[in-house]
Scaffold this active site. Sequence first.
Site, mmCIF file in Angstrom:
data_model
loop_
_atom_site.group_PDB
_atom_site.id
_atom_site.type_symbol
_atom_site.label_atom_id
_atom_site.label_comp_id
_atom_site.label_asym_id
_atom_site.label_seq_id
_atom_site.Cartn_x
_atom_site.Cartn_y
_atom_site.Cartn_z
ATOM 1 N N HIS A 112 -7.953 -6.955 10.572
ATOM 2 C CA HIS A 112 -7.596 -6.213 9.356
ATOM 3 C C HIS A 112 -7.115 -4.799 9.661
ATOM 4 O O HIS A 112 -7.040 -3.970 8.761
ATOM 5 C CB HIS A 112 -8.793 -6.163 8.404
ATOM 6 N N SER A 181 -19.745 -11.707 4.228
ATOM 7 C CA SER A 181 -20.117 -12.493 3.042
ATOM 8 C C SER A 181 -19.247 -13.732 2.898
ATOM 9 O O SER A 181 -19.499 -14.591 2.072
ATOM 10 C CB SER A 181 -19.954 -11.624 1.788
ATOM 11 N N LEU A 206 -27.602 -10.896 6.631
ATOM 12 C CA LEU A 206 -28.789 -10.429 5.896
ATOM 13 C C LEU A 206 -29.178 -11.447 4.831
ATOM 14 O O LEU A 206 -30.352 -11.655 4.544
ATOM 15 C CB LEU A 206 -28.460 -9.075 5.237
HETATM 16 C C1 BV8 Z 1 -3.682 -13.043 3.295
HETATM 17 C C2 BV8 Z 1 -8.865 -3.766 5.143
HETATM 18 C C3 BV8 Z 1 -1.671 -14.271 3.161
HETATM 19 C C4 BV8 Z 1 -8.943 -2.853 3.969
HETATM 20 C C5 BV8 Z 1 -9.513 -5.863 4.235
HETATM 21 C C6 BV8 Z 1 -7.679 -17.968 -0.645
HETATM 22 C C7 BV8 Z 1 -8.531 -17.952 -1.733
HETATM 23 C C8 BV8 Z 1 -8.713 -16.784 -2.476
HETATM 24 C C9 BV8 Z 1 -8.019 -15.615 -2.152
HETATM 25 C C10 BV8 Z 1 -7.177 -15.636 -1.077
HETATM 26 C C11 BV8 Z 1 -7.005 -16.801 -0.327
HETATM 27 N N1 BV8 Z 1 -6.114 -16.517 0.664
HETATM 28 C C12 BV8 Z 1 -5.696 -15.252 0.560
HETATM 29 C C13 BV8 Z 1 -6.348 -14.673 -0.486
HETATM 30 C C14 BV8 Z 1 -6.183 -13.299 -0.944
HETATM 31 C C15 BV8 Z 1 -7.087 -12.320 -0.193
HETATM 32 C C16 BV8 Z 1 -8.532 -12.620 -0.401
HETATM 33 O O1 BV8 Z 1 -9.171 -13.252 0.434
HETATM 34 N N2 BV8 Z 1 -9.065 -12.097 -1.485
HETATM 35 C C17 BV8 Z 1 -10.482 -12.248 -1.755
HETATM 36 C C18 BV8 Z 1 -11.042 -10.936 -2.301
HETATM 37 C C19 BV8 Z 1 -10.672 -13.395 -2.726
HETATM 38 N N3 BV8 Z 1 -6.794 -12.309 1.226
HETATM 39 C C20 BV8 Z 1 -5.763 -11.568 1.669
HETATM 40 O O2 BV8 Z 1 -5.004 -10.967 0.942
HETATM 41 C C21 BV8 Z 1 -5.556 -11.547 3.179
HETATM 42 N N4 BV8 Z 1 -4.165 -11.829 3.434
HETATM 43 O O3 BV8 Z 1 -4.335 -14.007 3.030
HETATM 44 O O4 BV8 Z 1 -2.336 -13.065 3.490
HETATM 45 C C22 BV8 Z 1 -0.286 -14.106 3.562
HETATM 46 C C23 BV8 Z 1 0.379 -15.205 4.041
HETATM 47 C C24 BV8 Z 1 1.691 -15.078 4.424
HETATM 48 C C25 BV8 Z 1 2.322 -13.830 4.335
HETATM 49 C C26 BV8 Z 1 1.625 -12.722 3.861
HETATM 50 C C27 BV8 Z 1 0.322 -12.849 3.464
HETATM 51 C C28 BV8 Z 1 -5.794 -10.168 3.763
HETATM 52 C C29 BV8 Z 1 -7.220 -9.755 3.569
HETATM 53 C C30 BV8 Z 1 -7.471 -8.411 4.298
HETATM 54 C C31 BV8 Z 1 -7.854 -7.362 3.283
HETATM 55 N N5 BV8 Z 1 -8.271 -6.152 3.982
HETATM 56 N N6 BV8 Z 1 -9.836 -4.777 4.921
HETATM 57 C C32 BV8 Z 1 -9.988 -1.826 4.232
HETATM 58 O O5 BV8 Z 1 -11.005 -2.137 4.890
HETATM 59 O O6 BV8 Z 1 -9.791 -0.712 3.753
HETATM 60 S S1 BV8 Z 1 -10.740 -6.884 3.726
HETATM 61 C C33 BV8 Z 1 -12.245 -6.130 3.622
HETATM 62 O O7 BV8 Z 1 -13.147 -7.201 3.306
HETATM 63 C C34 BV8 Z 1 -12.862 -5.522 4.871
HETATM 64 O O8 BV8 Z 1 -12.091 -5.722 6.024
HETATM 65 C C35 BV8 Z 1 -14.193 -6.307 5.001
HETATM 66 O O9 BV8 Z 1 -14.641 -6.355 6.286
HETATM 67 C C36 BV8 Z 1 -13.724 -7.604 4.532
HETATM 68 C C37 BV8 Z 1 -14.596 -8.730 4.270
HETATM 69 O O10 BV8 Z 1 -15.764 -8.281 3.705
HETATM 70 P P1 BV8 Z 1 -17.089 -8.420 4.605
HETATM 71 O O11 BV8 Z 1 -16.805 -7.864 5.947
HETATM 72 O O12 BV8 Z 1 -17.569 -9.823 4.529
HETATM 73 O O13 BV8 Z 1 -18.023 -7.427 3.877
HETATM 74 P P2 BV8 Z 1 -18.936 -7.738 2.614
HETATM 75 O O14 BV8 Z 1 -19.437 -6.437 2.105
HETATM 76 O O15 BV8 Z 1 -18.203 -8.659 1.693
HETATM 77 O O16 BV8 Z 1 -20.155 -8.556 3.215
HETATM 78 C C38 BV8 Z 1 -21.071 -7.903 4.064
HETATM 79 C C39 BV8 Z 1 -22.098 -8.944 4.433
HETATM 80 O O17 BV8 Z 1 -22.994 -8.332 5.366
HETATM 81 C C40 BV8 Z 1 -22.941 -9.404 3.252
HETATM 82 O O18 BV8 Z 1 -23.065 -10.822 3.291
HETATM 83 C C41 BV8 Z 1 -24.300 -8.746 3.482
HETATM 84 O O19 BV8 Z 1 -25.371 -9.580 3.087
HETATM 85 C C42 BV8 Z 1 -24.319 -8.583 4.989
HETATM 86 N N7 BV8 Z 1 -25.100 -7.427 5.453
HETATM 87 C C43 BV8 Z 1 -25.257 -6.223 4.844
HETATM 88 N N8 BV8 Z 1 -26.040 -5.448 5.622
HETATM 89 C C44 BV8 Z 1 -26.367 -6.164 6.721
HETATM 90 C C45 BV8 Z 1 -25.756 -7.423 6.621
HETATM 91 N N9 BV8 Z 1 -25.900 -8.378 7.564
HETATM 92 C C46 BV8 Z 1 -26.667 -8.077 8.635
HETATM 93 N N10 BV8 Z 1 -27.287 -6.887 8.800
HETATM 94 C C47 BV8 Z 1 -27.153 -5.913 7.872
HETATM 95 N N11 BV8 Z 1 -27.776 -4.737 8.056
#
Ligand code: BV8
Length: 236
Positions: A112, A181, A206
Site C-alpha cells: 500500500h 481485520s 487481537l
Molecule cells: C484495488 C493506504 C483494484 C492508505 C490503504 C472487493 C470487495 C469489496 C471492496 C473491494 C474489493 N476489491 C477492491 C475493493 C475496494 C477497496 C477495498 O477493499 N475497500 C474496502 C474498504 C471494502 N480496495 C481497494 O481499493 C484496493 N485497490 O482493489 O484496486 C484495481 C484493479 C485494477 C486497476 C486499479 C485498481 C486498494 C486498497 C489500499 C487502500 N490503502 N492504505 C493509508 O494508509 O493512508 S488500506 C488501509 O487499510 C491501510 O493500509 C491498512 O493497513 C489497511 C487494512 O486495514 P488493517 O491493516 O487490517 O487495519 P484494521 O484497523 O482494519 O485492522 C487492524 C486489526 O489489528 C484488527 O483486526 C485488530 O483486532 C487487530 N489489532 C489491533 N491491535 C492489535 C491487533 N492485533 C494484534 N495486536 C494488537 N496489539
Amino acid sequence: MTRPIKSIVVLTGAGISAESGINTFRASDGLWENHSIDDVATPEGFARNPQLVHHFYNRRRQQLLNPSVQPNPAHMALARLEREFPGNVLLVTQNVDNLHERAGSQNLIHMHGELMKMRCECTQLIFASSIELSFDNLCRCCQEPGNLRPHIVWFGEMPLQMHEITQALESCDLFLSIGTSGNVYPAANFYHSAKSHGAQTVELNLEHTHSDFDEHIYGAASSIVPAYVEGLLRSA
Ligand code: BV8
C-alpha cells in the site's frame, strides 16, 4: 499430512504497529483524524483538495518520526524469522509505516506504499519524502510545483508488486496473517490464495476475523508473534 515448511509468506496490517503507538485503520471507524476516507485516501479526494490530503499525510509522517514510535517485539520477531529461518520468508505489509525495515526486515513489500516516500505524478519517480509536503513543493525531475503526491496506494488504486505477491502466495508452504481485520482487498483474499495452493494458514490477531484460517492465535502481537516465531524456529 502437511508438507514441510520451506517458504513462508507473512501479511501484516495495522494491528502489528498498534503497540508502537500508531492508530489502526478500523479503530478510527474508517475515519482518520476526523477526515472521511473518501476525502483523504482516494485519488478523487486528492484531486479535490490536495492540501487537505498533504496535511493528513504530513501529520502521520510527524507521528511516525516521533522518537516514542519504535518497532515493537512483533516487528523484531519477524526480522529474526527472516534471518534465522532455513528457507524463504517474504513479508508483505499493508502498513505504510517504516517499522518493519527499522526492525531489520529486508525481504519486504509495502503493497500500500510508504509514508516516508513521495512520487511525481508525471515521471512516476519516487523520492524520500520531506516531513512537510505541500502543493508548492517542486519535484526534482520536472522542477515544477503540483506534481508531487504521497507514495501511497489509495482506495481504487492497484496495490504495488501484486505479481511478486501472487507468485509467492501460490508457492508458499505457510501463510501467516498478523494484525489485520481482513476488511481491505485484495490483501483480504491472500490467505485464500495460499490455502488453495496447499499452504497452511495461521491468523495471529487481537480478535477473531471472518476468515477460515487453519489455525487462529489470539492476543497482542508483541507477545503472540515472538512466541510463535520461537516455536517455528525450534521446529525448523
Ligand atoms: C484495488 C493506504 C483494484 C492508505 C490503504 C472487493 C470487495 C469489496 C471492496 C473491494 C474489493 N476489491 C477492491 C475493493 C475496494 C477497496 C477495498 O477493499 N475497500 C474496502 C474498504 C471494502 N480496495 C481497494 O481499493 C484496493 N485497490 O482493489 O484496486 C484495481 C484493479 C485494477 C486497476 C486499479 C485498481 C486498494 C486498497 C489500499 C487502500 N490503502 N492504505 C493509508 O494508509 O493512508 S488500506 C488501509 O487499510 C491501510 O493500509 C491498512 O493497513 C489497511 C487494512 O486495514 P488493517 O491493516 O487490517 O487495519 P484494521 O484497523 O482494519 O485492522 C487492524 C486489526 O489489528 C484488527 O483486526 C485488530 O483486532 C487487530 N489489532 C489491533 N491491535 C492489535 C491487533 N492485533 C494484534 N495486536 C494488537 N496489539
